[in-house]
Design a protein around this motif. Structure first.
Motif, PDB file in Angstrom:
ATOM      1  N   GLY A  89      29.792  64.484  58.387  1.00 46.31           N
ATOM      2  CA  GLY A  89      29.890  65.444  57.292  1.00 46.31           C
ATOM      3  C   GLY A  89      30.781  64.943  56.182  1.00 46.31           C
ATOM      4  O   GLY A  89      31.740  64.214  56.397  1.00 46.31           O
ATOM      5  N   ARG A  90      30.435  65.335  54.939  1.00 41.78           N
ATOM      6  CA  ARG A  90      31.227  64.901  53.796  1.00 41.78           C
ATOM      7  C   ARG A  90      32.634  65.509  53.828  1.00 41.78           C
ATOM      8  O   ARG A  90      33.616  64.882  53.460  1.00 41.78           O
ATOM      9  N   SER A 115      28.064  67.412  65.814  1.00 42.67           N
ATOM     10  CA  SER A 115      26.873  66.901  66.497  1.00 42.67           C
ATOM     11  C   SER A 115      25.689  67.853  66.362  1.00 42.67           C
ATOM     12  O   SER A 115      24.545  67.420  66.357  1.00 42.67           O
ATOM     13  N   ARG A 116      25.908  69.137  66.212  1.00 47.75           N
ATOM     14  CA  ARG A 116      24.831  70.111  66.069  1.00 47.75           C
ATOM     15  C   ARG A 116      24.722  70.706  64.673  1.00 47.75           C
ATOM     16  O   ARG A 116      23.607  70.998  64.237  1.00 47.75           O
ATOM     17  N   PRO A 117      25.794  70.869  63.925  1.00 49.40           N
ATOM     18  CA  PRO A 117      25.656  71.494  62.603  1.00 49.40           C
ATOM     19  C   PRO A 117      24.692  70.770  61.678  1.00 49.40           C
ATOM     20  O   PRO A 117      24.009  71.422  60.885  1.00 49.40           O
ATOM     21  N   TYR A 118      24.605  69.445  61.723  1.00 48.40           N
ATOM     22  CA  TYR A 118      23.681  68.761  60.802  1.00 48.40           C
ATOM     23  C   TYR A 118      22.231  69.108  61.139  1.00 48.40           C
ATOM     24  O   TYR A 118      21.370  69.159  60.260  1.00 48.40           O
ATOM     25  N   ARG A 119      21.906  69.379  62.408  1.00 50.49           N
ATOM     26  CA  ARG A 119      20.543  69.784  62.778  1.00 50.49           C
ATOM     27  C   ARG A 119      20.238  71.178  62.223  1.00 50.49           C
ATOM     28  O   ARG A 119      19.124  71.438  61.745  1.00 50.49           O
ATOM     29  N   VAL A 120      21.246  72.043  62.296  1.00 53.27           N
ATOM     30  CA  VAL A 120      21.064  73.385  61.752  1.00 53.27           C
ATOM     31  C   VAL A 120      20.787  73.312  60.257  1.00 53.27           C
ATOM     32  O   VAL A 120      19.909  74.017  59.720  1.00 53.27           O
ATOM     33  N   PHE A 166      14.819  63.281  56.565  1.00 54.52           N
ATOM     34  CA  PHE A 166      16.106  63.861  56.164  1.00 54.52           C
ATOM     35  C   PHE A 166      17.225  62.864  56.519  1.00 54.52           C
ATOM     36  O   PHE A 166      17.522  62.638  57.698  1.00 54.52           O
ATOM     37  N   ASP A 167      17.826  62.246  55.488  1.00 54.81           N
ATOM     38  CA  ASP A 167      18.984  61.376  55.710  1.00 54.81           C
ATOM     39  C   ASP A 167      20.253  62.241  55.782  1.00 54.81           C
ATOM     40  O   ASP A 167      20.439  63.154  54.971  1.00 54.81           O
ATOM     41  N   CYS A 219      24.879  70.954  50.275  1.00 47.78           N
ATOM     42  CA  CYS A 219      24.765  70.493  51.666  1.00 47.78           C
ATOM     43  C   CYS A 219      25.994  69.693  52.070  1.00 47.78           C
ATOM     44  O   CYS A 219      26.555  68.925  51.269  1.00 47.78           O
ATOM     45  N   GLU A 220      26.363  69.863  53.299  1.00 44.57           N
ATOM     46  CA  GLU A 220      27.542  69.169  53.823  1.00 44.57           C
ATOM     47  C   GLU A 220      27.167  67.915  54.585  1.00 44.57           C
ATOM     48  O   GLU A 220      27.912  66.934  54.593  1.00 44.57           O
TER      49      GLU A 220
END
Length: 412
Positions: free
Chosen positions: A103-104, A35-40, A97-98, A62-63
């Motif tokens: 995460g992949r 929930s937070r790593p994609y914002r980072v 940013f899509d 990118c993950e």
């Protein structure tokens, strides 16, 4: 078989629930952790855009972020689309940013876990189907055969099978059925012969018996007053009595004939195989009754005879040792003499009188110490018959309250 089907259905239901729960846990865990790593990651890419420019940003490492789009005045679909996105302003420019929130990497983990669970489920189902097809179904077909044999139906059909699990078992059942059928036929023939013999001898006995009765009545009525005539009549009575005695001897001889058809196959086997068969069964059995069981030292050698029949002989002797002993000790000892191996089975607590010892190998004979134990009086008789057929011998003696029974096997 119905119980197996219920177990099979329960396993399938369990695996289905396990699949569902495992996927829910993986998805929940992935959403919670990402929930937070994609914002980072978006913030890191925004900094790279500010430093290197939009054209120099590489998304291959990118993950979460899967695409970047720069806003332009003619782009009416900038704020629409199926993917999740976030909007950031970098150096006065607006970027979209899509991203994939899971995460992949999490998606690949879920896919791999599902593949592994699928393989395990397929393997388990295959094993269950194999057990049903190769073991349970053939056994279900065989389960009726012993019941039919117990009822006396010796013509029950038994299909041949090449199954490695039941091939020997089916062969044994078929052999048992054939032996029972042959034994029944021999018994009927024996009964027919015995009945014919008894009828013939009974008819033959009537003639001298009638003559004796006539002579006896004549003597009682005083029809023979001459002493010489009386003497001749008495001689005739004796002759007729001898004839009857001879007929009775024939009846006794017929009743003592070998009524058991004991077949022995000539072959060779090792003494160690015979000892192993005794140890495997009676070691555990006597341990349960707290009986001291010992096997003496021996030099392995090749013996002549039928292995299965030899096992039968020692088993009969061991059963007698257990049945008529006091349960304290049973031992097996070995010795070699004149090309023979002597196997001595000794048990404590012998209560058989010495005078009865010569009769223990007779058929249907039971000692005075056998009142408390059930039996037919044929065990040791069969042992002697089998040992003689294998050119061996068996004998017994009593020493200091111990019963000693020795079976002598011929060396090959």
């Amino acid at each position: 078989m119905k119980s197996f089907h219920r177990i099979f259905a329960g396993i399938i239901v369990f695996m289905t629930l396990f699949f569902i729960i495992a996927n829910l846990l993986l998805l929940h865990s992935g959403n919670r952790e990402s929930s937070r790593p994609y914002r980072v990651e978006i913030n890191r890419i925004a900094v790279e855009i500010a430093e290197k420019g939009f054209e120099n940003v590489d998304l291959s490492g990118c993950e979460y972020v899967i695409g970047i789009e720069k806003f332009s005045s003619g782009n009416s679909g900038f704020y629409s689309g199926n993917n999740d996105y976030a909007v950031r302003e970098v150096r006065g420019e607006i970027y979209r940013f899509d991203y994939e929130a899971g995460g992949r990497k999490d998606t690949r983990i879920i896919f791999i876990v599902n593949c592994m669970l699928g393989v395990m489920a397929a393997l388990l189902i295959s094993v269950m189907l194999f057990i049903q097809e190769k073991i349970l179904n053939p056994f279900d077909k065989l389960s009726e055969v012993p019941y039919q044999l117990a009822k006396g139906n010796l013509t029950v059909p038994l299909k041949e099978s090449k199954s490695r699990f039941f091939g020997r078992f089916m062969w044994g059942i078929e052999l048992l059925r054939e032996n029972m059928e042959q034994q029944k036929q021999r018994e009927l023939e024996l009964q027919r012969e015995r009945k014919t013999l008894l009828l013939s001898l009974s008819h033959d006995i009537k003639t001298p018996l009638s003559a004796i009765k006539l002579y006896a009545e004549a003597l009682l009525k005083g029809l023979y007053s001459d002493r010489e005539k009386q003497r001749k009549v008495m001689e005739q009575i004796k002759v007729k009595a001898d004839e009857i005695e001879d007929y009775i001897s024939q009846i006794i001889c017929a009743s003592r004939e070998d009524f058991l058809s004991l077949t022995v196959r000539s072959g060779e086997f090792y003494l160690s195989e015979l000892v192993k068969a005794m140890e495997e069964y009676y070691g555990e059995k006597l341990a349960l009754t707290k009986t001291d069981f010992s096997v003496g030292d021996y030099a392995d050698c090749l013996l002549s005879g039928d292995f299965d029949r030899s096992v039968e002989v020692l088993q009969n002797v061991m059963e007698n040792a257990v049945k008529y002993g006091d349960g304290r000790s049973v031992s097996i000892c070995f010795s070699e003499e004149e090309g023979c191996i002597r196997v001595l089975i000794k048990n404590s607590g012998c209560t058989l009188p010495d005078l009865e010892l010569p009769h223990i190998f007779d058929s249907f004979w039971r000692g005075s110490n056998a009142d408390h134990a059930r039996g037919s009086g044929l065990g040791l008789y069969i042992c002697r018959q089998l040992m003689h057929k294998m050119n061996g011998e068996i004998f017994a003696e009593i020493r200091d309250g111990f019963m000693h029974i020795t079976a002598a096997f011929v060396k090959a």
